[in-house]
Write a protein that holds these residues in place. Sequence first.
Motif, PDB file in Angstrom:
ATOM      1  N   ARG A 297     -10.104   5.311 -10.697  1.00  0.00           N
ATOM      2  CA  ARG A 297      -8.691   5.074 -10.717  1.00  0.00           C
ATOM      3  C   ARG A 297      -8.189   5.524  -8.857  1.00  0.00           C
ATOM      4  O   ARG A 297      -7.215   5.471  -9.066  1.00  0.00           O
ATOM      5  N   GLY A 298      -9.513   5.350  -8.449  1.00  0.00           N
ATOM      6  CA  GLY A 298      -8.908   5.779  -7.035  1.00  0.00           C
ATOM      7  C   GLY A 298     -10.145   5.510  -6.175  1.00  0.00           C
ATOM      8  O   GLY A 298     -11.461   5.414  -6.186  1.00  0.00           O
ATOM      9  N   GLY A 299     -10.267   5.819  -4.929  1.00  0.00           N
ATOM     10  CA  GLY A 299     -11.257   6.069  -4.037  1.00  0.00           C
ATOM     11  C   GLY A 299     -10.765   7.327  -2.080  1.00  0.00           C
ATOM     12  O   GLY A 299      -9.065   6.592  -2.497  1.00  0.00           O
ATOM     13  N   HIS A 300     -12.199   6.888  -1.695  1.00  0.00           N
ATOM     14  CA  HIS A 300     -11.545   7.544  -0.475  1.00  0.00           C
ATOM     15  C   HIS A 300     -12.447   6.602   0.858  1.00  0.00           C
ATOM     16  O   HIS A 300     -13.361   6.511   0.565  1.00  0.00           O
ATOM     17  N   LEU A 301     -12.260   6.758   2.132  1.00  0.00           N
ATOM     18  CA  LEU A 301     -12.830   6.454   2.833  1.00  0.00           C
ATOM     19  C   LEU A 301     -12.481   6.798   3.874  1.00  0.00           C
ATOM     20  O   LEU A 301     -11.445   7.026   4.366  1.00  0.00           O
ATOM     21  N   ALA A 302     -13.040   7.473   4.755  1.00  0.00           N
ATOM     22  CA  ALA A 302     -13.577   8.567   6.243  1.00  0.00           C
ATOM     23  C   ALA A 302     -14.659   9.217   7.188  1.00  0.00           C
ATOM     24  O   ALA A 302     -15.503   8.865   6.905  1.00  0.00           O
TER      25      ALA A 302
END
Length: 411
Positions: A297-302
Amino acid sequence: MSSNIIDERLTCGARVLLVPSQANQIVALCAFLPIPGAIERADEAGLVGITLRMLLRGTKRRTADELAFAIESLGTSISFEVFQDFSLGSMVCTDDALEPSLNIFFEVLQEPSFEPAEFEKERQSTLAAIREQMDDKLAVTQRAFLRALYGEHSYGFSRLGELETVKEFRAEQAVALYGNFVDPSAALYVCVGNFDPDRVRELLNAVVIARPTAPMEGVIPEPLYVRNKTIHIDREFEQSFLIVGFPACPISSEDWVALRVLNSVLGEGMSSRLFVKLREGMGLAYATGSFVSFHVRGGHLAGYIGTKHESVELARDLMLEEFSRIREERVPEEELERAKNYVVGKNLIDHQRNARRAFYLGYWETVGRGYAMDELYPELIRKVGTDELHRVARKYLVEPTIVSVGQRIVQ
């Protein structure tokens, strides 16, 4: 490899992927259970994980000590862990110990005892693990970053749990969660290694049972990301830690492949941009890089960096400059090729063990991409071009969430 995969269903309805291989004498089984860690409410953070770990603390036939002795006597390993979008049971054994190992694995999965005394031991062990994390600057910063980015969405909760939630857990909660959601016939089983498919099919049909459970459809909403947020947490660590991150796409989006390569350009390996600029060029970092996660349902990059307290602001500004540069300027072909080779190489190396091969096949199937993605993955990575990389950089690397942990230095 896809031509070597036997895809079928057991008599109870469970789906199995069988991949016989004579490369070694090891057999690995992964059971993908449709119990996402992200079903937890804020006051339940950590409950799925502690419930799964309780499976190895005794069954209706054996005490915890007897169970551990039986597993170790076979030279077998069995573990359970929770991820955001599913839970996983894993077994690795030698081919000559396959039948007794499978019997124990399903005894553990289907006949847990949930003894109150053992639950208290597991609860205390979990609390100790959380306290240990609280003394780790990277873990503290990652926890704070996820809560800041995802807000009250369960993707922002630690799957290990929080001290205030785990302290209140009772054995009855684990029993109820297990009873409501663990149905062995609803799992996907992936078996890779040196075995006879007919014999494994026969064994699985003999041991896997069906249990009625609560429906799981639609339990995880889309996250409402919190953007443009900056947080500092004062802690007496010897150095500070900083994370600058952005919302990314879910694994169902076609953008995930380019974002995977973008992450490699930014912060994977000693020739990545953050490493070259922040550590080699400026001498600011003892650790720096980037990470990316894709969920259903989503994600992230950091990007992240560990640095001196007095260097946090400079490190933040330079990291933001690198994110801005990759948004505005196309990545040169030579640099792009390095990044793609790095991703493909890591993926191939990670497939050397049967357990990882089983995991990847089941992972891609479980998150909706299909197990064929495991074979297609290197080809898709190699097809990413500079224009596509530039497009996703401009689309996703905006409105950063910034979290730092350490001593604030007034300059």
